[in-house]
Design a protein around this motif. Sequence first.
Motif, mmCIF file in Angstrom:
data_model
loop_
_atom_site.group_PDB
_atom_site.id
_atom_site.type_symbol
_atom_site.label_atom_id
_atom_site.label_comp_id
_atom_site.label_asym_id
_atom_site.label_seq_id
_atom_site.Cartn_x
_atom_site.Cartn_y
_atom_site.Cartn_z
ATOM 1 N N LYS A 1 -8.044 32.050 -14.301
ATOM 2 C CA LYS A 1 -6.922 31.433 -15.024
ATOM 3 C C LYS A 1 -6.293 30.256 -14.276
ATOM 4 C CE LYS A 1 -4.651 35.226 -15.591
ATOM 5 N NZ LYS A 1 -3.653 36.256 -15.957
ATOM 6 N N VAL B 1 -6.651 26.146 -15.278
ATOM 7 C CA VAL B 1 -5.504 25.282 -15.581
ATOM 8 C C VAL B 1 -5.548 24.014 -14.740
ATOM 9 C CG1 VAL B 1 -2.994 25.091 -15.351
ATOM 10 C CG2 VAL B 1 -3.989 27.103 -16.433
ATOM 11 N N LEU C 1 -3.505 33.940 -23.636
ATOM 12 C CA LEU C 1 -2.774 33.300 -22.547
ATOM 13 C C LEU C 1 -3.441 31.984 -22.148
ATOM 14 C CD1 LEU C 1 -0.521 33.388 -20.442
ATOM 15 C CD2 LEU C 1 -1.976 34.844 -19.019
ATOM 16 N N SER D 1 -1.758 28.203 -22.616
ATOM 17 C CA SER D 1 -1.593 27.316 -21.462
ATOM 18 C C SER D 1 -2.328 26.000 -21.682
ATOM 19 C CB SER D 1 -2.106 28.004 -20.191
ATOM 20 O OG SER D 1 -1.420 29.213 -19.962
ATOM 21 N N TRP D 2 -3.558 26.082 -22.210
ATOM 22 C CA TRP D 2 -4.342 24.881 -22.462
ATOM 23 C C TRP D 2 -3.664 24.024 -23.533
ATOM 24 C CZ3 TRP D 2 -7.000 22.137 -26.134
ATOM 25 C CH2 TRP D 2 -8.001 21.266 -25.695
ATOM 26 N N GLY E 1 1.275 23.035 -15.882
ATOM 27 C CA GLY E 1 0.382 24.031 -16.473
ATOM 28 C C GLY E 1 0.441 25.364 -15.764
ATOM 29 N N ILE F 1 3.692 27.120 -16.657
ATOM 30 C CA ILE F 1 3.633 27.688 -18.002
ATOM 31 C C ILE F 1 2.782 28.949 -18.012
ATOM 32 C CG2 ILE F 1 2.729 27.270 -20.329
ATOM 33 C CD1 ILE F 1 3.564 24.281 -19.856
ATOM 34 N N LEU F 2 1.646 28.919 -17.322
ATOM 35 C CA LEU F 2 0.791 30.101 -17.223
ATOM 36 C C LEU F 2 1.558 31.279 -16.626
ATOM 37 C CD1 LEU F 2 -2.217 31.216 -17.367
ATOM 38 C CD2 LEU F 2 -2.383 30.534 -14.969
ATOM 39 N N VAL G 1 4.557 32.357 -19.125
ATOM 40 C CA VAL G 1 4.112 33.002 -20.361
ATOM 41 C C VAL G 1 3.586 34.400 -20.066
ATOM 42 C CG1 VAL G 1 2.403 32.914 -22.213
ATOM 43 C CG2 VAL G 1 3.659 30.858 -21.583
ATOM 44 N N GLN G 2 2.865 34.570 -18.949
ATOM 45 C CA GLN G 2 2.380 35.907 -18.599
ATOM 46 C C GLN G 2 3.541 36.874 -18.389
ATOM 47 O OE1 GLN G 2 -0.767 36.158 -15.705
ATOM 48 N NE2 GLN G 2 -0.197 38.216 -15.054
#
Length: 383
Positions: A126, A130, A174, A178-179, A311, A314-315, A318-319
Motif C-alpha cells: 500500500k 502510493v 482503500l 487513495s489512488w 497520498g 490520506i491512506l 482513511v484506514q
Amino acid sequence: MISREQRTPFSEWWWTVDRLLLAAIVVLMLGGVILSLAASPPVATRIGLDSFHFFNRHVMFLLPSFIVLIGVSFLSPRQIRRSALVVFAVSVALIMATLLFGPEVKGSRRWITILGINIQASESAKPAFVVLAAWLFSESARRPEMPATSMAVGILLLLVTLLVMEPDFGQTMLILMSWGALFFIAGMRIVWVLGLAGVAAAGLFAAYLFVPHVAGRIKRFMNPASGDTFQVDTAMEAFSNGGWLGLGPGEGIAKRTLPDSHTDFVFAVGAEEFGIVLCLGILALYAFIVLRTLSRAYASEDLFARFAAAGLAILFGVQAAINMAVNLQLLPAKGMTLPFISYGGSSMVSLAYGVGMMLALTRHRPQIEVESASRASATPGYA
C-alpha cells in the motif's frame, strides 16, 4: 542539546523533521501498547495461549517498527522513490506467492509464512504503491509527453487484480480511494475522478452479487436481523457501557467475548475501559497527523513530495477512519487494522514505513536542494 551548528546526519535530521508530527506518532504508538495490554489477554486465554502472548508480540514488533520509521525518515525523496519501487516489486511477488502457496482462511488467501513469520504482503504494497503513483503523477505534470498516467493506471490495475484474487475487498477499496484522491490532487479532470468512483461502485456491486461473504456483510449491515451481528453489537454495547470516562483499566466486559478485540475492535475495548474521552483523543491524534502532513505537503515546492506526502496521509487517515466507522457500526465489518493501535506485525511495520516516508517528505529542505531534486527527476531514466 543538539546544536544547529553541528553538521552530523542526526543533527540535520533533528532540525528539519517535523517534531510535532513525530511526537504525535510516538504518542499514538504508546497508546497502542496500553490498549493492547487492555484488550489482548482475554483473547489469548480463550485460545489456550499465555495471557500476554499478543501483548508481548505487539511490543516485540513495536521496536523494529520504530527503527524502520526513524530510518526511513532520514531518506531523501530520490531514495524514497527507489525504496518504494523495490518494496512494491517484492510485495507483488509475495502476493503472487500467497495466492499460490498461502493457506486458505475463511475463503481468502492473505498470509504467507516465511521463516516462521506470517506476512501479509498487501500491507507493505500500500504505501509503496502510493509513492510510485505520486511519482508518476508528478512526472506527468512535468513531462506531458511521458505516458506516466497510463503507467499509474497500470500499476493500479495490477495491484487491484491481485487483491481481488485473494480476495481482500477492504484493502482494494482503500487502494482505490487513495489512488482516486491522488488523481484529483494531481489536477486531473473531475470527470475522470467521477468515472473512477463509478467503476469502484460497479466493482463493489459485482462483489455483492458474486462473492457470498461480501454479500453477507452488506446484508447484515443493512438489515441486522438477516444474520449474525454479534461482534458489532458487542462493540456498540462497549461504547454504551464505557460512557464518557469508562469503567476503568481492566474492567471491560466486551473483550471477554469479542473474538477480534485486540485487532479489528480494539477501539471499542478502549471506549469501554477508558471512555469516549479517550476515543476523542485518539481521533484528534489521527486528525492532527493527517492535517499536519497535508499542510506541510501543500507548502512543498517539489511536486513529487507534495503528491506522495498527501497520498500517504490520506491512506493513513482513511484506514483509521474505516476501522473506527466499523466499530461504530457506520460501515460493514472489514478486516482493517487501526493504525499503530491494533495488533498485527505486518501492519505495524508497513505503517511505520509509510509514516517514515511522510516524515521524510515533509522535512524542511533548502530551496536549492528541492530544485536539484526536481531537475534530477526530470532527467530521462531517473527514478
